[in-house]
Each structure stands twice: as C-alpha cells, then as structure tokens.
Design an enzyme around this catalytic site. Structure first.
Site, short mmCIF file in Angstrom:
data_model
loop_
_atom_site.label_atom_id
_atom_site.label_comp_id
_atom_site.label_asym_id
_atom_site.label_seq_id
_atom_site.Cartn_x
_atom_site.Cartn_y
_atom_site.Cartn_z
N ARG A 1 1.17 10.22 0.77
CA ARG A 1 1.54 11.33 1.54
C ARG A 1 2.71 12.03 1.14
O ARG A 1 3.28 13.01 1.60
CB ARG A 1 2.00 10.57 2.93
CG ARG A 1 0.97 10.32 3.80
CD ARG A 1 1.41 9.43 4.99
NE ARG A 1 0.42 8.63 5.39
CZ ARG A 1 0.46 7.67 6.36
NH1 ARG A 1 1.55 7.80 7.12
NH2 ARG A 1 -0.27 6.62 6.63
N LYS B 1 -10.96 -0.73 6.78
CA LYS B 1 -9.68 -0.67 7.51
C LYS B 1 -9.96 -0.20 8.91
O LYS B 1 -10.75 0.94 9.01
CB LYS B 1 -8.99 0.53 6.67
CG LYS B 1 -7.55 0.69 7.42
CD LYS B 1 -6.76 1.95 6.44
CE LYS B 1 -5.57 2.50 7.52
NZ LYS B 1 -4.49 3.08 6.43
N THR C 1 -3.78 6.18 2.03
CA THR C 1 -3.93 7.71 2.46
C THR C 1 -4.45 8.34 1.32
O THR C 1 -4.35 9.79 1.05
CB THR C 1 -2.55 8.44 2.60
OG1 THR C 1 -1.94 7.58 3.69
CG2 THR C 1 -2.81 9.42 3.84
N GLU D 1 0.92 -1.10 0.08
CA GLU D 1 -0.14 0.05 0.12
C GLU D 1 0.98 1.05 -0.09
O GLU D 1 1.52 1.40 1.08
CB GLU D 1 -0.76 0.01 0.99
CG GLU D 1 -1.57 1.17 1.52
CD GLU D 1 -2.37 1.47 2.65
OE1 GLU D 1 -2.87 0.11 3.01
OE2 GLU D 1 -2.72 2.37 3.29
C1 3PG Z 1 -1.37 3.84 7.80
O1 3PG Z 1 -1.51 4.96 7.08
O2 3PG Z 1 -2.00 2.97 7.52
C2 3PG Z 1 -0.43 3.82 8.98
O3 3PG Z 1 0.40 4.83 9.05
C3 3PG Z 1 0.28 2.61 8.99
O4 3PG Z 1 0.35 2.58 10.60
P1 3PG Z 1 1.72 2.15 11.37
O5 3PG Z 1 2.71 3.16 10.58
O6 3PG Z 1 1.63 2.38 12.70
O7 3PG Z 1 1.90 0.78 10.93
#
Ligand code: 3PG
Length: 208
Positions: free
Chosen positions: A43, A126, A66, A39
C-alpha cells in the site's frame, strides 16, 4: 512451508511501512517479541525496498500483502517475498505466484470464492475482511463443506477475538495489524511494538 510457519506462530503481523528504513527496527521488534514473520503491504511505495531489507535476514519470514496485480507479484518476489497475500481472489495474481513457485494466500469469504480457490489448487485462503464477513461463525459454517481448507482470518481481528478464531480447527492463523500500529512505526516507538508482539505471543501460548 507457509502453512507450517503459520501453524507454528498462529499470527501474521500485517505491516504498513511508509519508510523502508523502518523495516530493520521493526523486524528487530518482531523477532525480539517472538513473532518472526511479517506481511508487508503493497500500500506504500516503500514496500519493495522494505521487503528487500527483510528478505536479507535469516531470522524472519517476509511476505507481501495487498498484492493486486501480476506485476506486483513479480515486484514482490523479485524483492524477496516468500509468500503473497491478496485481499480478494484474483486468478491472475494466484496463477503468477504459482508460476513463480511462491505460496499465495488470496482472500475468499463466500462458498463461491472458496470453490474458485480450490479449483486453482489452493489449500488455504485469507478470510478478509474477517470482522465484517461474519467472523468466527461464518468460518465455522464454511469449514463444514470444505474440510481440508485452511483459513487465515484477517481484517478487524484483535486481542479480544483472537482466541475465538484460533479455536476453530480450520483456522491456521490470524492476520492483523494490532501489534504493529502505524502510529508506533511512524514515531519510532519500536519498544511498544515489541511489547504488543510479546503480549500476543503470550496470549497465543496460553491457548495451546
Ligand atoms: C489487511 O490488509 O490484511 C488488513 O488491513 C489487516 O487488518 P487489520 O488492520 O484490521 O488488522
């Protein structure tokens, strides 16, 4: 198809790439470590180019994370994203992905958000941010009234609680960045990423 792939691998690497040229060695590390899925989060400006690079490969499933707007859905799908992930439940994002025929996984952590997701015809959400939204106990409680729904807890998930999340029947997979640390990507340490990915695959395999 997305749910089948999630159920097969059980972990979605959540990737933040500053430079599109890191996409290829990162993908090599994911594939070599045994987790051919990513994924790529919107960002960074590098996300569309990185997705384009990964979508050209046939050994890995790439999606966009995101994703906050309809325009980003369009951009992600044009780049080749095969699934869309959003931190919250945006009707606009979900409906645009559905119009384009691309599976979409929006965030939902309350019964109200889950009902909204079901009304949009979704069969998986999610659960984000999982760690601060009640963790495994919250998912177990929410799974009771929403029997068919599948959860993908993400955000604060790591090696120490991976097994607890994956033991919940309603959890299709977890998402996380612990096996793809930004620091390792930035320093070009793809050997570490391959090792962390392989460790994760071993942990998941031991649960089966
Ligand atoms: C996301 O965008 O799904 C999260 O930032 C992932 O979360 P983590 O960095 O705490 O694993």
């Amino acid at each position: 198809m997305l749910l089948e792939t999630l159920a097969r691998h059980r972990v979605v690497p959540v990737v933040v790439l500053d430079r599109a040229q890191d996409a290829a060695p990162l993908a090599d590390a994911l594939v070599a470590g045994g987790l051919p899925m990513a994924e790529v989060t919107f960002r960074t400006d590098a996300a569309p180019a990185a997705i384009r690079e990964l979508a050209a490969r046939d050994d890995l499933l790439v999606g966009a994370g995101t994703v906050l707007t309809r325009a980003q859905v369009d951009e992600a799908v044009a780049a080749g994203a095969r699934f869309i992930v959003s931190p919250g439940l945006s009707r606009a994002v979900v409906e645009r992905a559905q119009e384009l025929g691309v599976p979409v996984l929006p965030g939902a952590v309350t019964a109200t958000e889950i009902q909204a997701a079901l009304e949009l015809g979704l069969d998986a959400v999610k659960f984000f941010p999982a760690g601060t939204s009640g963790g495994p106990a919250a998912i177990r409680a929410l799974a009771a009234p929403f029997g068919q729904l599948r959860f993908v807890p993400t955000g604060g998930v790591g090696p120490s609680d991976l097994a607890e999340y994956l033991a919940i029947p309603a959890v299709a997979a977890v998402g996380g960045s612990w096996m793809v640390p930004v620091s390792a990507i930035r320093s070009g340490d793809f050997a570490t990423i391959e090792r962390l990915v392989a460790q994760t695959v071993t942990t998941v395999g031991a649960l089966a």
